[in-house]
Design a protein around this motif. Sequence first.
Motif: not given
Length: 208
Positions: A127-135, A137-143, A162-170
């Motif tokens: 299986a593929i396991f997906c680390l997922h930061h909920s949209i 959630r208000k807390d910041a996280w470092d992918a 990995i999913a959850g607010g990923i931008n180009l820099d991350q």
Amino acid sequence: MKLQVAIDRVSLEDAIILAEKFNGKTDIVEMGTSLVKDYGNLAIEKLSQTLTQSELLVDIKTMDEGEYEFRQGYRYGGDLLTVMGAASVDTIAACYQVSQEKNKEIMIDLLEVTNEKIEQLKQFDKAIFCLHHSIDRKDAWDATDSVSKFREDFPEIKHLAIAGGINLDQAKKLAAKNLVDIVIVGSSITQSADPVKSIENFMEAIKS
């Protein structure tokens, strides 16, 4: 490393237009949960027919009736389907069995899943396991930090997204450390001024 672009919270007509634009530009196109709930299995079929050069992930977020939901999801054209890691181990096992039978892929969404539960899920080694930061959630996280810690805690798990607010820099940082198999991006691409150009930028960042 693959790029998965999530299409969410739009009309089916707009989703098809986006899928046509993204076809072949990204590795995977995701039919987001909102589209699944709004339009159902027939929409999976329409997007599947549109995506001739990219894979289709359908974010059905199965919690129960695993065998039935996965059979239907694959039947209508999904290449990858999602089950929630918070579901019972028996439900996840049923989904996993169907995925193996159909020679398709399964993603286990680890949204709010404890390490104790993840220990029980390591048995599903393909299986593929997906680390997922909920949209929500208000807390910041470092992918990058989150993935690095996950790799330390669970070195046996082979396939990670990995999913959850990923931008180009991350995405660049994740690619530089070769930490994940799939990076999942939504609004950073779909809500940009030029989504296709954004995809090209992400693909260049993770493939170089």
